[in-house]
Design an enzyme around this catalytic site. Structure first.
Site, PDB file in Angstrom:
ATOM      1  N   ASN A  29      10.680   7.610   9.577  1.00  0.00           N
ATOM      2  CA  ASN A  29       9.668   7.262   8.575  1.00  0.00           C
ATOM      3  C   ASN A  29       8.699   8.443   8.536  1.00  0.00           C
ATOM      4  O   ASN A  29       8.084   8.754   9.547  1.00  0.00           O
ATOM      5  CB  ASN A  29       8.972   5.970   9.030  1.00  0.00           C
ATOM      6  CG  ASN A  29       7.706   5.656   8.247  1.00  0.00           C
ATOM      7  OD1 ASN A  29       6.863   4.931   8.714  1.00  0.00           O
ATOM      8  ND2 ASN A  29       7.555   6.191   7.071  1.00  0.00           N
ATOM      9  N   GLY A  30       8.605   9.103   7.390  1.00  0.00           N
ATOM     10  CA  GLY A  30       7.683  10.241   7.292  1.00  0.00           C
ATOM     11  C   GLY A  30       8.315  11.387   6.520  1.00  0.00           C
ATOM     12  O   GLY A  30       9.271  11.182   5.763  1.00  0.00           O
ATOM     13  N   CYS A  57       8.672   3.855   5.164  1.00  0.00           N
ATOM     14  CA  CYS A  57       9.978   3.265   5.429  1.00  0.00           C
ATOM     15  C   CYS A  57       9.788   2.301   6.587  1.00  0.00           C
ATOM     16  O   CYS A  57       8.758   2.333   7.256  1.00  0.00           O
ATOM     17  CB  CYS A  57      10.981   4.322   5.862  1.00  0.00           C
ATOM     18  SG  CYS A  57      11.329   5.562   4.609  1.00  0.00           S
ATOM     19  N   ARG A 103       7.984  -2.256   3.278  1.00  0.00           N
ATOM     20  CA  ARG A 103       7.722  -0.832   3.515  1.00  0.00           C
ATOM     21  C   ARG A 103       8.661   0.082   2.723  1.00  0.00           C
ATOM     22  O   ARG A 103       8.498   1.305   2.725  1.00  0.00           O
ATOM     23  CB  ARG A 103       7.865  -0.506   5.006  1.00  0.00           C
ATOM     24  CG  ARG A 103       6.922  -1.274   5.887  1.00  0.00           C
ATOM     25  CD  ARG A 103       7.104  -0.889   7.328  1.00  0.00           C
ATOM     26  NE  ARG A 103       6.783   0.496   7.564  1.00  0.00           N
ATOM     27  CZ  ARG A 103       5.565   0.965   7.789  1.00  0.00           C
ATOM     28  NH1 ARG A 103       4.542   0.146   7.794  1.00  0.00           N
ATOM     29  NH2 ARG A 103       5.369   2.246   7.995  1.00  0.00           N
ATOM     30  N   GLU A 134      -9.173  -7.734 -13.800  1.00  0.00           N
ATOM     31  CA  GLU A 134      -7.850  -8.282 -13.518  1.00  0.00           C
ATOM     32  C   GLU A 134      -7.806  -9.176 -12.296  1.00  0.00           C
ATOM     33  O   GLU A 134      -6.986 -10.083 -12.236  1.00  0.00           O
ATOM     34  CB  GLU A 134      -6.785  -7.186 -13.436  1.00  0.00           C
ATOM     35  CG  GLU A 134      -6.914  -6.249 -12.272  1.00  0.00           C
ATOM     36  CD  GLU A 134      -5.847  -5.164 -12.267  1.00  0.00           C
ATOM     37  OE1 GLU A 134      -4.713  -5.432 -12.655  1.00  0.00           O
ATOM     38  OE2 GLU A 134      -6.163  -4.032 -11.848  1.00  0.00           O
ATOM     39  N   TRP A 166      12.204   4.060   1.756  1.00  0.00           N
ATOM     40  CA  TRP A 166      11.368   4.347   0.586  1.00  0.00           C
ATOM     41  C   TRP A 166      11.535   5.847   0.377  1.00  0.00           C
ATOM     42  O   TRP A 166      10.970   6.659   1.103  1.00  0.00           O
ATOM     43  CB  TRP A 166       9.923   3.976   0.880  1.00  0.00           C
ATOM     44  CG  TRP A 166       8.993   4.264  -0.240  1.00  0.00           C
ATOM     45  CD1 TRP A 166       8.170   5.335  -0.365  1.00  0.00           C
ATOM     46  CD2 TRP A 166       8.789   3.478  -1.398  1.00  0.00           C
ATOM     47  NE1 TRP A 166       7.463   5.249  -1.532  1.00  0.00           N
ATOM     48  CE2 TRP A 166       7.823   4.122  -2.181  1.00  0.00           C
ATOM     49  CE3 TRP A 166       9.341   2.277  -1.849  1.00  0.00           C
ATOM     50  CZ2 TRP A 166       7.379   3.612  -3.403  1.00  0.00           C
ATOM     51  CZ3 TRP A 166       8.900   1.776  -3.058  1.00  0.00           C
ATOM     52  CH2 TRP A 166       7.924   2.433  -3.814  1.00  0.00           C
ATOM     53  N   HIS A 169     -25.231   3.110 -29.486  1.00  0.00           N
ATOM     54  CA  HIS A 169     -24.517   2.937 -30.758  1.00  0.00           C
ATOM     55  C   HIS A 169     -23.985   1.512 -30.896  1.00  0.00           C
ATOM     56  O   HIS A 169     -23.098   1.265 -31.709  1.00  0.00           O
ATOM     57  CB  HIS A 169     -23.401   3.971 -30.871  1.00  0.00           C
ATOM     58  CG  HIS A 169     -23.922   5.374 -30.838  1.00  0.00           C
ATOM     59  ND1 HIS A 169     -24.615   5.918 -31.901  1.00  0.00           N
ATOM     60  CD2 HIS A 169     -23.909   6.318 -29.871  1.00  0.00           C
ATOM     61  CE1 HIS A 169     -24.983   7.152 -31.579  1.00  0.00           C
ATOM     62  NE2 HIS A 169     -24.574   7.419 -30.355  1.00  0.00           N
ATOM     63  N   LYS A 204     -10.299  -3.070 -12.703  1.00  0.00           N
ATOM     64  CA  LYS A 204     -10.087  -3.741 -11.400  1.00  0.00           C
ATOM     65  C   LYS A 204     -10.821  -5.072 -11.366  1.00  0.00           C
ATOM     66  O   LYS A 204     -10.280  -6.083 -10.948  1.00  0.00           O
ATOM     67  CB  LYS A 204     -10.569  -2.873 -10.236  1.00  0.00           C
ATOM     68  CG  LYS A 204      -9.739  -1.677  -9.890  1.00  0.00           C
ATOM     69  CD  LYS A 204      -8.397  -1.953  -9.248  1.00  0.00           C
ATOM     70  CE  LYS A 204      -7.313  -2.078 -10.277  1.00  0.00           C
ATOM     71  NZ  LYS A 204      -6.619  -0.936 -10.714  1.00  0.00           N
ATOM     72  N   LYS A 224       3.594  -7.198 -11.292  1.00  0.00           N
ATOM     73  CA  LYS A 224       3.425  -5.857 -10.757  1.00  0.00           C
ATOM     74  C   LYS A 224       3.995  -4.777 -11.672  1.00  0.00           C
ATOM     75  O   LYS A 224       3.359  -3.789 -11.937  1.00  0.00           O
ATOM     76  CB  LYS A 224       4.046  -5.776  -9.363  1.00  0.00           C
ATOM     77  CG  LYS A 224       3.877  -4.428  -8.680  1.00  0.00           C
ATOM     78  CD  LYS A 224       2.415  -4.147  -8.366  1.00  0.00           C
ATOM     79  CE  LYS A 224       2.166  -2.757  -7.852  1.00  0.00           C
ATOM     80  NZ  LYS A 224       0.774  -2.339  -8.047  1.00  0.00           N
ATOM     81  N   GLU A 251     -11.673   2.489 -14.929  1.00  0.00           N
ATOM     82  CA  GLU A 251     -10.815   1.950 -13.868  1.00  0.00           C
ATOM     83  C   GLU A 251     -11.546   0.860 -13.080  1.00  0.00           C
ATOM     84  O   GLU A 251     -10.965  -0.173 -12.740  1.00  0.00           O
ATOM     85  CB  GLU A 251     -10.343   3.100 -12.969  1.00  0.00           C
ATOM     86  CG  GLU A 251      -9.500   2.699 -11.762  1.00  0.00           C
ATOM     87  CD  GLU A 251      -8.257   1.897 -12.075  1.00  0.00           C
ATOM     88  OE1 GLU A 251      -7.869   1.772 -13.250  1.00  0.00           O
ATOM     89  OE2 GLU A 251      -7.673   1.340 -11.123  1.00  0.00           O
TER      90      GLU A 251
END
Ligand code: F6R
Length: 607
Positions: free
Chosen positions: A100-101, A2, A27, A487, A74, A503, A484, A602, A480
């Site tokens: 925040n937390g 936050c 944030r 992209e 957040w 194969h 990365k 996004k 993955e």
């Protein structure tokens, strides 16, 4: 995550508060609020949604007071709403707090405060802090804050305002950032991050864990939690405003890669209490025994996290798990009924294919669970059960910290199910929990050695093709890693299950082609080694990712990147980190726009 701001001085506080919140909106952006001391009364305004909603509400009603606090949220505890937005206050609106937390013991404190007659109006963990302040205030603001801090457990940066002390703001920090900006003309500023204060001052104090700052318009002093004075050095900020927004990193992606230790720690901490707990699930053996099949459904990176999740659940819970791409799932008439558990994984909670798969699963009668990073998102609202990852806002298009927090959430979910079904001996669960707790520090260790990775990226960043190989969980991580690279650097990258090479794909392995070989899985190590020899025999350049101590591998490879040792189930959380960095530095080498790769966005809210 936050954002917090505070102002005390001779000017209208609201101007700094809104400007600062705008800078900190990265944030968190599900709701925002301000409280300004206007003498007679404390003016409060809050609004769910982006900061613009708050600005709209304030348009014709700007408070004139010169001391105030603000917050952009957040959500972690309690969905995004006007009521759950900060600042929070006590029963009599004398004390206001922004946070925040996560206050881990808030439920216990809330019960005690309710028993004493306190009335709560929000679902947040933060509100307990305001009521605790009310309970502990006997005329000494600093002492009351110290008493509050002695009672709360968890991570926080907190900013307090009291109606009885109109010349003081108090800030406290534990695990979450807070900065005091030293103003020039009888004013001072408080913020979660430097971008909020940089237009006003570059002279700052950076709070350390345990510091309490007593901020007045003409003075700033510090004490520790025992009330003893602390001397702090002024930190002169050299960054420019744009760099400051990224915490000094060149790109959000690099910042987010480096945030992984904290993101993973924050995701773990609410769920460990001797054993793994998920109060939000509250499942029992009857519920789990009734499930005969599990699907994990997701897109992109979240799908790759799902592939790892399958290993976790199948190994620890011994239930069949299928992993599906959300864009495929609902078009193939999946076999789903009321004995099926469908787990959807989504950072944003808004991906349209994943949401549609979730809706379809519900229509077919399945039990549904969402693993998502965004509280109050469409997917979080639609699913029957929700687990939240605590990665904080992910800004870069390429997902990094969301992936590792998804992995750790699914690992804890599998342990939680295993505890209930007793499918794994208690000592083994205990052993895995011990290793799980070490992961944030081990990610930090992995992040500390970037130089070799930068060098490989410079050496191979201009190759047209790169191959990633691995077996078992290494294959999931290879997928993955390849995504990365594709992209953000636009290099053609393919991941193969090592055993599949012969194969077909082996035909593409020619002299000088870079192959990233993951060799972290002990149970298939010998097999992986023979695949490494196969590509080496075709003169590929092989970079290995291996667990520390496996020096015998070095002679078969051109380069090795070692990650700390842990159980083979947990090592994907470490093995992926060099792959994220390799992709990042390859993109930099090629001059690509890392945070905004071409053709991508996004959150994919269209089919
Ligand atoms: C890749 C990436 C995407 C997302 C995918 C799903 O780096 O970010 O592949 O993982 O679009 O998004 P969420 O998790 O928001 O559903």
């Amino acid at each position: 995550m936050c954002g917090i701001v505070g102002y005390i001085g001779g000017k209208k506080a609201i101007d700094f508060l809104l400007d600062g919140l705008t800078k900190l909106e990265y944030r968190g952006y599900d709701s925002a609020g301000v409280a300004v001391n206007c003498g007679e009364n404390i003016f409060v305004e809050k609004a769910v949604g982006r900061l613009d909603s708050l600005k709209e509400k304030l348009k014709n009603n700007l408070p004139v007071g010169t001391i105030g606090i603000g917050h952009t949220r957040w959500a972690t505890h309690g969905r995004p709403s006007d009521l759950n937005a900060h600042p929070h206050s006590d029963c009599h609106k004398n004390f206001f707090v922004v946070h925040n937390g996560i206050i881990e013991n808030y439920l216990q404190l809330k019960e005690q405060l309710i028993a004493k007659g306190h009335k709560f109006i929000s679902e947040t963990d933060t509100e307990v802090v305001a009521h605790l302040l009310e309970e502990n205030y006997h005329g000494d603001f600093v002492l009351a804050v110290r008493d509050v801090l002695a009672k709360i457990e968890g991570s926080y940066s907190l900013l307090f305002m009291s109606k009885f002390d109109p010349d003081t703001l108090i800030a406290a920090k534990q695990d979450n950032p807070l900065i005091i900006g030293i103003g020039k003309d009888g004013e001072n500023f408080i913020a979660s991050d430097i971008p909020a204060i940089i237009p006003f001052t570059r002279q700052t104090y950076i709070l350390n864990d345990g510091d309490i700052a007593i901020v007045k318009k003409d003075s700033i002093s510090f004490v520790n939690r025992q009330g003893l004075p602390i001397d702090k050095k002024i930190f002169h900020v050299k960054w420019n405003a744009q760099a400051a927004e990224k915490g000094g990193y060149e790109h959000f992606m690099l910042k987010e890669i480096n945030e992984q230790p904290k993101a993973v720690r924050d995701t773990i901490s609410p769920h460990l209490n001797g054993k793994v707990t998920f109060n939000e699930l509250n499942w029992n053996a009857d519920f789990l025994n009734d499930i005969n099949k599990i699907y994990i459904v997701a897109c992109g990176t979240a799908y790759h996290a799902g592939l790892v999740g399958k290993f976790y659940i199948e190994k620890l819970v011994r239930k069949l798990v299928e992993v599906d791409l959300a864009s495929e799932f609902r078009y193939r008439n999946p076999i789903v009924d009321n004995k099926t558990l469908v787990i959807v994984v989504s950072q944003s909670g808004e991906t349209s294919d994943t949401l549609a798969a979730l809706k379809e699963s519900k229509r077919l009668g399945a039990k549904t669970l969402a693993v998502t990073n965004v509280v109050g998102s469409s997917i979080a609202r639609e699913a029957e059960f929700v687990i939240h990852t605590a990665a904080g806002p992910e800004i870069a298009v390429a997902s990094t910290k969301a992936y590792t927090t998804q992995l750790i959430s699914m690992f804890m979910l599998a342990l939680y199910m295993a505890q209930i079904l007793k499918s794994v001996p208690a000592e083994e669960i205990e052993r895995l929990i011990k290793l799980l707790k070490k992961i944030p520090a081990q990610i930090s260790e992995t992040l500390s050695d970037v130089e070799p990775i930068k060098t490989f990226a410079q050496m191979y960043g201009f190759n047209d093709d790169v191959f990633y190989i691995g077996r078992s969980l290494d294959y999931c991580v290879a997928l993955e890693g390849a995504l990365k690279l594709k992209e953000i650097s636009y290099i053609h990258a393919e991941a193969y299950a090592s055993g599949e090479l012969k194969h077909g794909t082996l035909a593409l392995i020619v002299e000088g082609v870079p192959v990233i070989a993951l060799a972290t899985q002990k149970s298939v190590y010998e097999k992986t080694l023979s695949n490494i020899k196969e590509v080496k025999a075709r003169d590929a350049i092989v970079i290995g990712i291996a667990a520390a101590g496996n020096t015998s591998l070095e002679k078969y490879l051109d380069h090795v990147i070692f990650v700390p040792e842990t159980d083979e189930l947990l090592i994907p959380l470490l093995a992926v980190v060099p792959l994220q960095l390799l992709a990042y530095y390859a993109a930099i080498t090629r001059g690509c726009d890392v945070d905004k790769p071409r053709n991508l966005a996004k959150s994919v809210t269209v089919e």
